[in-house]
Each structure stands twice: as C-alpha cells, then as structure tokens.
Design a protein around this motif. Sequence first.
Motif, short mmCIF file in Angstrom:
data_model
loop_
_atom_site.label_atom_id
_atom_site.label_comp_id
_atom_site.label_asym_id
_atom_site.label_seq_id
_atom_site.Cartn_x
_atom_site.Cartn_y
_atom_site.Cartn_z
N TYR A 267 0.84 -1.21 0.00
CA TYR A 267 0.00 0.00 0.00
C TYR A 267 0.87 1.25 0.00
CZ TYR A 267 -4.07 -2.82 1.52
OH TYR A 267 -5.09 -3.73 1.63
N ASP A 268 1.87 1.25 0.87
CA ASP A 268 2.69 2.45 1.02
C ASP A 268 3.51 2.72 -0.25
OD1 ASP A 268 3.21 4.50 3.08
OD2 ASP A 268 5.29 3.89 2.76
N GLY A 269 3.99 1.67 -0.89
CA GLY A 269 4.73 1.86 -2.14
C GLY A 269 3.86 2.42 -3.25
N VAL A 270 2.64 1.90 -3.36
CA VAL A 270 1.73 2.39 -4.40
C VAL A 270 1.23 3.79 -4.03
CG1 VAL A 270 -0.39 1.92 -5.70
CG2 VAL A 270 1.11 0.04 -5.04
N TYR A 271 1.09 4.07 -2.74
CA TYR A 271 0.73 5.41 -2.28
C TYR A 271 1.78 6.42 -2.75
CZ TYR A 271 -0.18 9.28 0.97
OH TYR A 271 -0.43 10.51 1.50
N PHE A 272 3.05 6.07 -2.58
CA PHE A 272 4.13 6.95 -3.04
C PHE A 272 4.04 7.17 -4.55
CE2 PHE A 272 8.36 7.35 -4.94
CZ PHE A 272 8.76 8.55 -4.37
N LEU A 273 3.84 6.10 -5.30
CA LEU A 273 3.74 6.23 -6.76
C LEU A 273 2.55 7.09 -7.16
CD1 LEU A 273 4.60 2.57 -7.87
CD2 LEU A 273 6.06 4.61 -8.02
N PHE B 20 -0.16 20.19 0.05
CA PHE B 20 0.37 18.96 -0.55
C PHE B 20 1.73 18.60 0.07
CE2 PHE B 20 2.49 16.43 -3.85
CZ PHE B 20 1.51 15.50 -4.14
N VAL B 21 2.58 19.60 0.24
CA VAL B 21 3.91 19.36 0.84
C VAL B 21 3.77 18.94 2.30
CG1 VAL B 21 6.06 20.50 1.55
CG2 VAL B 21 5.18 20.83 -0.77
N VAL B 22 2.87 19.57 3.04
CA VAL B 22 2.66 19.20 4.44
C VAL B 22 2.16 17.76 4.54
CG1 VAL B 22 1.26 19.67 6.51
CG2 VAL B 22 2.33 21.56 5.26
N ILE B 23 1.25 17.38 3.66
CA ILE B 23 0.77 15.99 3.63
C ILE B 23 1.92 15.05 3.32
CG2 ILE B 23 -0.70 14.33 2.41
CD1 ILE B 23 -2.74 16.67 2.07
N ALA B 24 2.76 15.42 2.36
CA ALA B 24 3.92 14.58 2.02
C ALA B 24 4.84 14.41 3.23
CB ALA B 24 4.67 15.19 0.84
N LEU B 25 5.07 15.50 3.96
CA LEU B 25 5.92 15.41 5.15
C LEU B 25 5.28 14.55 6.23
CD1 LEU B 25 7.18 19.11 5.33
CD2 LEU B 25 8.49 17.08 4.63
N SER C 117 3.47 12.05 5.69
CA SER C 117 3.50 10.65 5.26
C SER C 117 4.84 9.98 5.55
CB SER C 117 3.18 10.54 3.76
OG SER C 117 4.29 10.92 2.98
N LEU C 118 5.86 10.76 5.88
CA LEU C 118 7.17 10.18 6.13
C LEU C 118 7.24 9.29 7.37
CD1 LEU C 118 9.49 13.15 5.07
CD2 LEU C 118 8.94 11.06 3.79
N PRO C 119 6.74 9.72 8.54
CA PRO C 119 6.83 8.82 9.71
C PRO C 119 6.18 7.45 9.49
CG PRO C 119 6.33 11.05 10.44
CD PRO C 119 6.23 11.05 8.93
N PRO C 120 4.94 7.37 8.94
CA PRO C 120 4.41 6.03 8.72
C PRO C 120 5.19 5.24 7.66
CG PRO C 120 2.76 7.69 8.10
CD PRO C 120 3.94 8.40 8.69
N MET D 94 -3.95 9.49 9.76
CA MET D 94 -5.20 10.21 10.00
C MET D 94 -5.01 11.72 9.86
SD MET D 94 -7.36 7.88 10.19
CE MET D 94 -8.78 8.88 10.58
N ILE D 95 -3.86 12.23 10.27
CA ILE D 95 -3.57 13.66 10.05
C ILE D 95 -3.56 13.95 8.55
CG2 ILE D 95 -1.78 15.44 10.25
CD1 ILE D 95 -1.08 14.14 13.00
N GLU D 96 -2.90 13.08 7.78
CA GLU D 96 -2.91 13.24 6.33
C GLU D 96 -4.33 13.25 5.78
OE1 GLU D 96 -0.27 10.54 4.04
OE2 GLU D 96 0.36 9.87 6.03
#
Length: 151
Positions: free
Chosen positions: A44-50, A86-91, A93-96, A128-130
């Motif tokens: 999931y996380d890999g496809v989320y990144f893509l 968008f950038v804040v959401i990307a940031l 997403s890094l911890p998970p 959930m924050i994202e």
Amino acid sequence: MLTDALLAFFHFLAIFVLITLMAAEAVALRPDLTPATVRRLSVYDGVYFLSAMAVLATGLLRLFYGAKGADFYLHNPWFHAKMTVFVVIALCSLPPTFAISRWRKQSRKLPDFVPPPSEIRKARRWVMIEAHLVILLPLCAVMMARGIGAR
C-alpha cells in the motif's frame, strides 16, 4: 481542449488512487495487525508513493500544458496554499512510511513479526492527520480554478 481534459482526468485518477491507498493504510493500521497485513501495508505504502508522484506529475503537466496556463495559477494565492498543503501531507506521510519500512525489514528476519501497538497507533495517527489535511485540497482547488484571490 482534449489535452486539457485528458490531463484533468489523469490528475483526478491519481488523486482518487492516492486517497484510496491512504484509507487502506488507515484501515490496516489496527492493533490486531497480522504479519500478512504488515506485508500488505508495505505494498500500500509503495503504491501510495507512486500515486503521489503521479498526482504531482499530472498537476505539473496541467500547470504547464493545461488550458489556463501557468500564469493563471502562479499568481493565485490558492495555488500556493494547495501546494503548501500537498507538501505538508507529504511530510506527514514520512513517519508512517519509515515505520512500515522498518516493520517490513523486521518481518523478513522474523516471519511472525508484528509491531507493538504503540508504533501502530503512532503510524495511524500520522495517516489520520494526512486524511484530515487532504480535505483542504479540493477547497484550494475550487477557489484556485475560479480565480478567487488572483490579481
């Protein structure tokens, strides 16, 4: 006109895939996580990144090759707000992503590995924050598309 419509379609498609995967991660990140779910979370996380990269790429294509042109967007504060969100959401997403990567490595060494509940809760909180922040993107998009706030 056709180019603009196709760019919009692919941009929306990438957004829907991104949101679906965000929801899938939130659902999977539960205290009763199984070793199989740890592996699935990694996918999931890999496809989320893509999908996030596809959202960015199609958005840039719309910016430069869409019907409204870059001037329309670059002078609009809602465009900058949207990019900031968008950038804040990307940031966020890094911890998970880092946690899921650690869990995947652990599960390769120990096939029955499951992360402790505290780590699962922490990763889910970030997802959930994202999910809550992503709600702001359509608001920014509709304000931007209508030229509200533009000079």
